[in-house]
Design an enzyme around this catalytic site. Structure first.
Site, PDB file in Angstrom:
ATOM      1  N   GLU A 167       7.433   5.800   8.575  1.00 44.93           N
ATOM      2  CA  GLU A 167       7.636   4.779   7.548  1.00 44.93           C
ATOM      3  C   GLU A 167       9.129   4.566   7.344  1.00 44.93           C
ATOM      4  OE1 GLU A 167       3.941   4.291   4.897  1.00 44.93           O
ATOM      5  OE2 GLU A 167       5.294   5.676   3.925  1.00 44.93           O
ATOM      6  N   GLY A 173       7.609  -1.681   1.002  1.00 39.44           N
ATOM      7  CA  GLY A 173       7.566  -2.530  -0.195  1.00 39.44           C
ATOM      8  C   GLY A 173       8.592  -3.647  -0.179  1.00 39.44           C
ATOM      9  N   SER A 212       5.305  -2.397   4.832  1.00 39.78           N
ATOM     10  CA  SER A 212       5.016  -3.831   4.793  1.00 39.78           C
ATOM     11  C   SER A 212       4.037  -4.279   5.881  1.00 39.78           C
ATOM     12  CB  SER A 212       6.317  -4.648   4.860  1.00 39.78           C
ATOM     13  OG  SER A 212       7.122  -4.354   3.729  1.00 39.78           O
TER      14      SER A 212
HETATM   15  P1  PGA Z   1       4.026  -0.933   1.718  1.00 37.69           P
HETATM   16  O1  PGA Z   1       4.042   0.657   1.470  1.00 37.69           O
HETATM   17  O2  PGA Z   1       2.883  -1.216   2.657  1.00 37.69           O
HETATM   18  O3  PGA Z   1       3.825  -1.529   0.358  1.00 37.69           O
HETATM   19  O4  PGA Z   1       5.341  -1.288   2.320  1.00 37.69           O
HETATM   20  C1  PGA Z   1       3.746   1.567   2.491  1.00 37.69           C
HETATM   21  C2  PGA Z   1       3.855   2.971   1.957  1.00 37.69           C
HETATM   22  O5  PGA Z   1       4.739   3.213   1.133  1.00 37.69           O
HETATM   23  O6  PGA Z   1       3.076   3.867   2.332  1.00 37.69           O
END
Ligand code: PGA
Length: 258
Positions: A167, A173, A212
């Site tokens: 990630e 986010g 995302s």
């Molecule tokens: P997101 O978060 O899909 O909202 O970017 C992913 C995560 O933090 O596991």
């Protein structure tokens, strides 16, 4: 053969009623998608109710954190044994929000992985670099260091019993997803790192991408050779969006070991 996994990370969102309603909306469409695996990682207070709502389905229950301690005087802590009691199968460990907002070190994260495994829960170990780290060309170094901390404390075989989620912090986010090529490059690095220790473990290890992931980009990400599914934040809170992402995993080819 690695079967894809899509896990929703609900983070600190929702209410008891909205959590139950989300599961109710997810189960009928997900029950028709048999070629991949799915999980939802709910907030602690809702685990029991969400677990109850999932009962009898193939969708697994997960939590978003675990204490690094076994039990005792750790006010506010939630132990691996408690999470196992609540019917959890997966535990997110070392999410970048835990590392940056709550100051969890690589070693604390390694202790948490050890607790998860001790209680026969599957850790989803999150690793990833910040934007500044990517721009200064140290992505592999950062991810390698995060993996090494767990390998040193738990051993390579233990790490490979879990799931790894790559990630990139800059993609979480933000709406700024890693390109499929960027994700594949780091996933291949991670698999190579484990494979340098033991090839067989690396071949069967699930490596998810998170940051995302949306219905409109999941299929391209999941089509990459070393991307074995996703850890989904914001989009996992919207039933149609999460189901569409799960369908993309189902549509993606299973990776056959050579
Ligand atoms: P997101 O978060 O899909 O909202 O970017 C992913 C995560 O933090 O596991």
């Amino acid at each position: 053969m690695r079967v894809k996994l899509v896990a929703g990370n609900w983070k600190m969102n929702g209410t008891l009623a909205s959590s139950q309603a989300l599961v109710k909306a997810l189960l009928p469409p997900l029950s028709a998608l048999k070629r991949a695996r799915y999980a939802v990682c709910a907030p602690f207070p809702y685990l029991a109710a969400v677990g109850q709502a999932l009962r009898g389905s193939d969708v697994a229950l997960g939590a978003q954190d675990v204490s690094q301690f076994e039990d005792g005087a750790y006010t506010g802590g939630v132990s691996g044994a408690m999470l196992a009691d609540c019917g959890c199968r997966y535990l997110i460990v070392g999410h970048s929000e835990r590392r940056s907002v709550f100051g969890e070190s690589d070693d604390t994260v390694a202790l948490k992985v050890a607790q998860a495994l001790k209680h026969r829960l599957t850790p989803i170990l999150c690793v990833g670099e910040t934007l500044a780290e990517r721009e200064s060309g140290v992505t592999d170094e950062v991810v390698g260091r995060q993996l090494n901390a767990v390998i040193q404390r738990c051993g390579l075989a233990a790490l490979a019993q879990g799931v790894i989620a790559y990630e990139p912090v800059w993609a979480i986010g933000t709406g700024r997803t890693a390109t499929p090529q960027q994700a594949q490059a780091v996933h291949a690095f991670i698999r190579g790192r484990i494979g340098a220790g033991e090839r067989r473990l690396a071949d069967s290890l699930l490596i998810l991408y998170g940051g995302s992931v949306k219905a409109n980009n999941a299929a391209q990400l999941f089509a990459m050779a070393d991307v074995d599914g996703g850890l989904i934040g914001g989009a996992s809170l919207v039933a149609d969006e999460f189901v569409a992402i799960c369908s993309a995993a189902q549509g993606a080819k299973e990776t056959v070991k050579t």
